[in-house]
Scaffold this motif. Structure first.
Motif, mmCIF file in Angstrom:
data_model
loop_
_atom_site.group_PDB
_atom_site.id
_atom_site.type_symbol
_atom_site.label_atom_id
_atom_site.label_comp_id
_atom_site.label_asym_id
_atom_site.label_seq_id
_atom_site.Cartn_x
_atom_site.Cartn_y
_atom_site.Cartn_z
ATOM 1 N N ASN A 1 26.165 -59.643 -52.099
ATOM 2 C CA ASN A 1 26.283 -58.208 -51.197
ATOM 3 C C ASN A 1 25.231 -57.297 -51.172
ATOM 4 O O ASN A 1 24.821 -56.778 -50.206
ATOM 5 N N ALA A 2 24.379 -57.254 -52.195
ATOM 6 C CA ALA A 2 23.091 -56.176 -52.285
ATOM 7 C C ALA A 2 22.014 -56.994 -51.372
ATOM 8 O O ALA A 2 21.504 -56.172 -50.481
ATOM 9 N N ILE A 3 21.760 -58.322 -51.226
ATOM 10 C CA ILE A 3 21.121 -58.774 -50.120
ATOM 11 C C ILE A 3 21.521 -58.653 -48.727
ATOM 12 O O ILE A 3 20.762 -58.233 -47.944
ATOM 13 N N VAL A 4 22.582 -58.859 -48.471
ATOM 14 C CA VAL A 4 23.549 -58.499 -47.247
ATOM 15 C C VAL A 4 23.098 -57.112 -46.649
ATOM 16 O O VAL A 4 22.802 -56.773 -45.895
ATOM 17 N N THR A 5 23.352 -56.183 -47.716
ATOM 18 C CA THR A 5 23.345 -54.820 -47.508
ATOM 19 C C THR A 5 21.767 -54.254 -47.107
ATOM 20 O O THR A 5 21.396 -53.567 -46.213
ATOM 21 N N VAL B 1 17.469 -54.621 -54.559
ATOM 22 C CA VAL B 1 16.806 -55.389 -53.567
ATOM 23 C C VAL B 1 16.231 -54.584 -52.363
ATOM 24 O O VAL B 1 16.973 -53.760 -51.828
ATOM 25 N N GLN B 2 15.020 -54.990 -52.064
ATOM 26 C CA GLN B 2 14.129 -54.348 -51.115
ATOM 27 C C GLN B 2 13.847 -54.984 -50.124
ATOM 28 O O GLN B 2 13.198 -56.289 -50.161
ATOM 29 N N HIS B 3 13.909 -54.512 -48.630
ATOM 30 C CA HIS B 3 13.738 -55.472 -47.459
ATOM 31 C C HIS B 3 12.302 -54.952 -47.251
ATOM 32 O O HIS B 3 12.254 -53.999 -46.795
ATOM 33 N N ILE B 4 11.220 -55.873 -47.152
ATOM 34 C CA ILE B 4 9.867 -55.436 -46.834
ATOM 35 C C ILE B 4 9.546 -56.294 -45.384
ATOM 36 O O ILE B 4 9.858 -57.232 -45.375
ATOM 37 N N SER B 5 8.473 -55.943 -45.038
ATOM 38 C CA SER B 5 7.892 -56.653 -43.894
ATOM 39 C C SER B 5 6.553 -57.148 -43.819
ATOM 40 O O SER B 5 6.071 -57.659 -42.878
ATOM 41 N N THR B 6 5.891 -56.787 -45.188
ATOM 42 C CA THR B 6 4.384 -57.109 -45.029
ATOM 43 C C THR B 6 4.146 -57.825 -46.513
ATOM 44 O O THR B 6 4.527 -57.491 -47.312
ATOM 45 N N HIS B 7 3.013 -58.706 -46.715
ATOM 46 C CA HIS B 7 2.584 -59.351 -47.776
ATOM 47 C C HIS B 7 2.126 -58.121 -48.794
ATOM 48 O O HIS B 7 2.248 -58.394 -49.903
ATOM 49 N N GLU B 8 1.749 -56.966 -48.287
ATOM 50 C CA GLU B 8 1.026 -56.141 -49.157
ATOM 51 C C GLU B 8 1.959 -55.413 -49.842
ATOM 52 O O GLU B 8 2.019 -54.797 -50.930
ATOM 53 N N GLU B 9 3.414 -55.285 -49.435
ATOM 54 C CA GLU B 9 4.288 -54.691 -50.089
ATOM 55 C C GLU B 9 4.963 -55.644 -51.202
ATOM 56 O O GLU B 9 5.660 -54.883 -52.060
ATOM 57 N N LEU B 10 4.689 -56.422 -51.306
ATOM 58 C CA LEU B 10 4.803 -57.451 -52.595
ATOM 59 C C LEU B 10 4.306 -57.169 -53.619
ATOM 60 O O LEU B 10 4.506 -57.343 -54.777
ATOM 61 N N ALA B 11 2.711 -56.458 -53.510
ATOM 62 C CA ALA B 11 2.039 -56.338 -54.599
ATOM 63 C C ALA B 11 2.395 -55.113 -55.476
ATOM 64 O O ALA B 11 3.189 -54.260 -55.028
#
Length: 87
Positions: free
Chosen positions: A37-41, A66-76
């Motif tokens: 549910n957290a992933i779907v949200t 759970v964070q939705h990101i769009s770039t590799h830099e946001e993983l760091a």
């Protein structure tokens, strides 16, 4: 170890300690449903963080973010990377 009824959402997420090591999620059905549910949200509302309140093996309540990101830099930074200090 504290005991909670089996219908409580139990989940434990074991992080990687080094590269290429698997991350492991151990959970009961209720815990997996809350995580799902957290992933779907997070997918439905990418501008917001999504959380699930769950219990770990010792019956302590904690949150999974759970964070939705769009770039590799946001993983760091990656949790297993050593900080390189200039010599």
């Amino acid at each position: 170890m504290s005991q909670l009824p089996k219908e409580y959402p139990f989940i434990h997420i074991y992080a990687q300690h080094k590269a290429r090591q698997p991350a492991i999620i151990k959970a009961n059905t209720e815990g997996l449903c809350l995580l799902l549910n957290a992933i779907v949200t997070a997918l439905a509302y990418p501008q917001n963080n999504s959380t699930a309140e769950i219990f770990c093996g010792d019956a302590e309540c904690y949150q999974v973010l759970v964070q939705h990101i769009s770039t590799h830099e946001e993983l760091a930074p990656l949790p297993y990377q050593k900080k390189h200090e200039p010599e």
